[in-house]
Design a protein around this motif. Structure first.
Motif, PDB file in Angstrom:
ATOM      1  N   MET A   1      72.762  47.215  41.246  1.00 19.57           N
ATOM      2  CA  MET A   1      73.308  46.424  40.137  1.00 19.57           C
ATOM      3  C   MET A   1      72.436  46.489  38.885  1.00 19.57           C
ATOM      4  SD  MET A   1      74.908  43.119  42.105  1.00 19.57           S
ATOM      5  CE  MET A   1      75.388  42.281  40.612  1.00 19.57           C
ATOM      6  N   ARG A   2      71.180  46.876  39.031  1.00 26.41           N
ATOM      7  CA  ARG A   2      70.316  47.009  37.855  1.00 26.41           C
ATOM      8  C   ARG A   2      70.494  48.344  37.129  1.00 26.41           C
ATOM      9  NH1 ARG A   2      65.460  49.949  38.970  1.00 26.41           N
ATOM     10  NH2 ARG A   2      64.984  50.071  41.197  1.00 26.41           N
ATOM     11  N   ASN A   3      71.243  49.275  37.714  1.00 29.19           N
ATOM     12  CA  ASN A   3      71.397  50.597  37.108  1.00 29.19           C
ATOM     13  C   ASN A   3      71.957  50.573  35.680  1.00 29.19           C
ATOM     14  OD1 ASN A   3      70.229  51.840  39.268  1.00 29.19           O
ATOM     15  ND2 ASN A   3      72.104  52.718  40.087  1.00 29.19           N
ATOM     16  N   PRO A   4      72.894  49.684  35.324  1.00 32.17           N
ATOM     17  CA  PRO A   4      73.373  49.670  33.930  1.00 32.17           C
ATOM     18  C   PRO A   4      72.279  49.365  32.903  1.00 32.17           C
ATOM     19  CG  PRO A   4      74.950  48.559  35.338  1.00 32.17           C
ATOM     20  CD  PRO A   4      73.722  48.834  36.182  1.00 32.17           C
ATOM     21  N   LEU A   5      71.141  48.837  33.340  1.00 33.87           N
ATOM     22  CA  LEU A   5      70.034  48.576  32.418  1.00 33.87           C
ATOM     23  C   LEU A   5      69.276  49.859  32.069  1.00 33.87           C
ATOM     24  CD1 LEU A   5      68.695  45.278  34.028  1.00 33.87           C
ATOM     25  CD2 LEU A   5      70.203  45.523  32.041  1.00 33.87           C
ATOM     26  N   HIS A   6      69.527  50.941  32.818  1.00 33.15           N
ATOM     27  CA  HIS A   6      68.981  52.285  32.568  1.00 33.15           C
ATOM     28  C   HIS A   6      67.468  52.402  32.705  1.00 33.15           C
ATOM     29  CE1 HIS A   6      72.975  53.389  31.360  1.00 33.15           C
ATOM     30  NE2 HIS A   6      72.980  52.416  30.460  1.00 33.15           N
ATOM     31  N   ALA A   7      66.813  51.372  33.204  1.00 40.70           N
ATOM     32  CA  ALA A   7      65.366  51.439  33.398  1.00 40.70           C
ATOM     33  C   ALA A   7      64.932  50.263  34.273  1.00 40.70           C
ATOM     34  CB  ALA A   7      64.642  51.383  32.057  1.00 40.70           C
TER      35      ALA A   7
ATOM     36  N   GLU B   1      62.075  48.647  33.714  1.00 38.01           N
ATOM     37  CA  GLU B   1      61.294  47.740  32.871  1.00 38.01           C
ATOM     38  C   GLU B   1      62.000  46.422  32.561  1.00 38.01           C
ATOM     39  OE1 GLU B   1      59.863  45.720  29.477  1.00 38.01           O
ATOM     40  OE2 GLU B   1      61.658  46.982  29.354  1.00 38.01           O
ATOM     41  N   PRO B   2      63.295  46.390  32.209  1.00 35.94           N
ATOM     42  CA  PRO B   2      63.934  45.092  31.951  1.00 35.94           C
ATOM     43  C   PRO B   2      63.957  44.166  33.175  1.00 35.94           C
ATOM     44  CG  PRO B   2      65.302  46.879  31.099  1.00 35.94           C
ATOM     45  CD  PRO B   2      64.184  47.504  31.897  1.00 35.94           C
ATOM     46  N   VAL B   3      64.078  44.725  34.360  1.00 34.89           N
ATOM     47  CA  VAL B   3      64.072  43.933  35.591  1.00 34.89           C
ATOM     48  C   VAL B   3      62.673  43.338  35.812  1.00 34.89           C
ATOM     49  CG1 VAL B   3      64.325  44.035  38.107  1.00 34.89           C
ATOM     50  CG2 VAL B   3      65.901  45.304  36.632  1.00 34.89           C
ATOM     51  N   LEU B   4      61.657  44.158  35.647  1.00 38.59           N
ATOM     52  CA  LEU B   4      60.286  43.683  35.816  1.00 38.59           C
ATOM     53  C   LEU B   4      59.937  42.634  34.754  1.00 38.59           C
ATOM     54  CD1 LEU B   4      58.620  47.113  36.599  1.00 38.59           C
ATOM     55  CD2 LEU B   4      59.044  45.242  38.202  1.00 38.59           C
ATOM     56  N   ARG B   5      60.368  42.872  33.531  1.00 42.13           N
ATOM     57  CA  ARG B   5      60.104  41.921  32.438  1.00 42.13           C
ATOM     58  C   ARG B   5      60.721  40.559  32.773  1.00 42.13           C
ATOM     59  NH1 ARG B   5      58.233  41.560  27.729  1.00 42.13           N
ATOM     60  NH2 ARG B   5      57.737  43.740  27.526  1.00 42.13           N
ATOM     61  N   ARG B   6      61.966  40.565  33.223  1.00 39.36           N
ATOM     62  CA  ARG B   6      62.642  39.303  33.542  1.00 39.36           C
ATOM     63  C   ARG B   6      61.964  38.587  34.710  1.00 39.36           C
ATOM     64  NH1 ARG B   6      64.985  34.925  31.893  1.00 39.36           N
ATOM     65  NH2 ARG B   6      66.553  34.129  33.313  1.00 39.36           N
ATOM     66  N   ALA B   7      61.620  39.336  35.736  1.00 40.04           N
ATOM     67  CA  ALA B   7      61.051  38.736  36.946  1.00 40.04           C
ATOM     68  C   ALA B   7      59.624  38.245  36.752  1.00 40.04           C
ATOM     69  CB  ALA B   7      61.092  39.737  38.096  1.00 40.04           C
ATOM     70  N   TYR B   8      58.813  38.987  36.003  1.00 41.13           N
ATOM     71  CA  TYR B   8      57.388  38.685  35.952  1.00 41.13           C
ATOM     72  C   TYR B   8      56.887  38.140  34.619  1.00 41.13           C
ATOM     73  CZ  TYR B   8      57.098  41.017  40.425  1.00 41.13           C
ATOM     74  OH  TYR B   8      57.260  41.351  41.734  1.00 41.13           O
ATOM     75  N   LEU B   9      57.669  38.308  33.548  1.00 41.37           N
ATOM     76  CA  LEU B   9      57.208  37.822  32.251  1.00 41.37           C
ATOM     77  C   LEU B   9      58.073  36.684  31.717  1.00 41.37           C
ATOM     78  CD1 LEU B   9      56.366  41.236  30.511  1.00 41.37           C
ATOM     79  CD2 LEU B   9      54.830  39.719  31.786  1.00 41.37           C
ATOM     80  N   ASP B  10      59.373  36.923  31.584  1.00 37.24           N
ATOM     81  CA  ASP B  10      60.271  35.943  30.961  1.00 37.24           C
ATOM     82  C   ASP B  10      60.340  34.624  31.722  1.00 37.24           C
ATOM     83  OD1 ASP B  10      60.766  38.013  29.216  1.00 37.24           O
ATOM     84  OD2 ASP B  10      62.797  38.424  29.950  1.00 37.24           O
ATOM     85  N   THR B  11      60.233  34.653  33.014  1.00 36.25           N
ATOM     86  CA  THR B  11      60.388  33.426  33.819  1.00 36.25           C
ATOM     87  C   THR B  11      59.069  32.895  34.370  1.00 36.25           C
ATOM     88  OG1 THR B  11      60.803  34.714  35.815  1.00 36.25           O
ATOM     89  CG2 THR B  11      62.728  34.080  34.499  1.00 36.25           C
TER      90      THR B  11
END
Length: 180
Positions: A95-101, A103-113
């Motif tokens: 499901m993360r494939n549409p983000l094309h990378a 990095e956005p998943v890691l940013r959300r999980a470890y930085l934004d929250t």
């Protein structure tokens, strides 16, 4: 005659396929009479063995560890089965494939929250490096059989294994090849 060696592997997925495998209930005892279970989540073995007859691979290829592992598994297995929709199509794991990378998943999980010391784990061994695109198993290595379902019901798993044990290959058809 040598007994068939049998393994199961869990890559990027939820373990639901392995839970469905356990739903084979008493047939697992019959299966144990026919095969030698040489690797899996409940087998205390650290390295995937050589010359495995059949391996059920649950989950998609989501990180570099999965990528390395599936190549080794393919090289050491005669009959590789994509076990469940994540292994067959990528399913929820992709499901993360549409983000094309990654990095956005890691940013959300470890930085934004993050509430305390936000940072993306970088040290080797803490978090395997995510692939930018989650891959179904057949996009990385050749697959011999596909066992769809999220998770595949126990009856479908049994039908495939009985066919393989009887030397018939994997002749699933009709409702047995339904996804979801």
């Amino acid at each position: 005659m040598d007994r068939l060696t049998f393994a199961t592997v869990w890559l990027g997925g939820c373990s639901g396929c392995h839970m469905s495998f356990l739903d084979l209930d008493e047939w697992l005892v019959d299966l144990a009479d026919l095969v030698d279970v040489v690797y899996g989540p409940v087998v205390d073995r650290k390295e995937y063995p050589e010359n495995v007859g059949v391996c059920l691979v649950e989950g998609a290829v989501a990180n570099e560890d999965n990528l390395e592992q599936i190549k080794l598994i393919r090289a050491r297995t005669r009959h590789l089965v994509s076990f469940g929709d994540c292994a067959v199509t990528g399913n929820v794991t992709a499901m993360r494939n549409p983000l094309h990378a990654a990095e956005p998943v890691l940013r959300r999980a470890y930085l934004d929250t993050a509430n305390l010391r936000p940072r993306i784990p970088q040290a080797r061994g803490i978090l395997p490096t995510l692939l930018d695109r989650v891959l179904p198993v057949h996009e990385v290595v050749p697959v011999d059989s596909f066992l769809p379902g999220c998770p595949p019901p126990a009856g479908r798993i049994r039908a495939l294994l009985q066919d393989l044990l009887a030397g018939k290959g994997s002749g699933l058809s009709g409702e047995q090849i339904r996804f979801g």
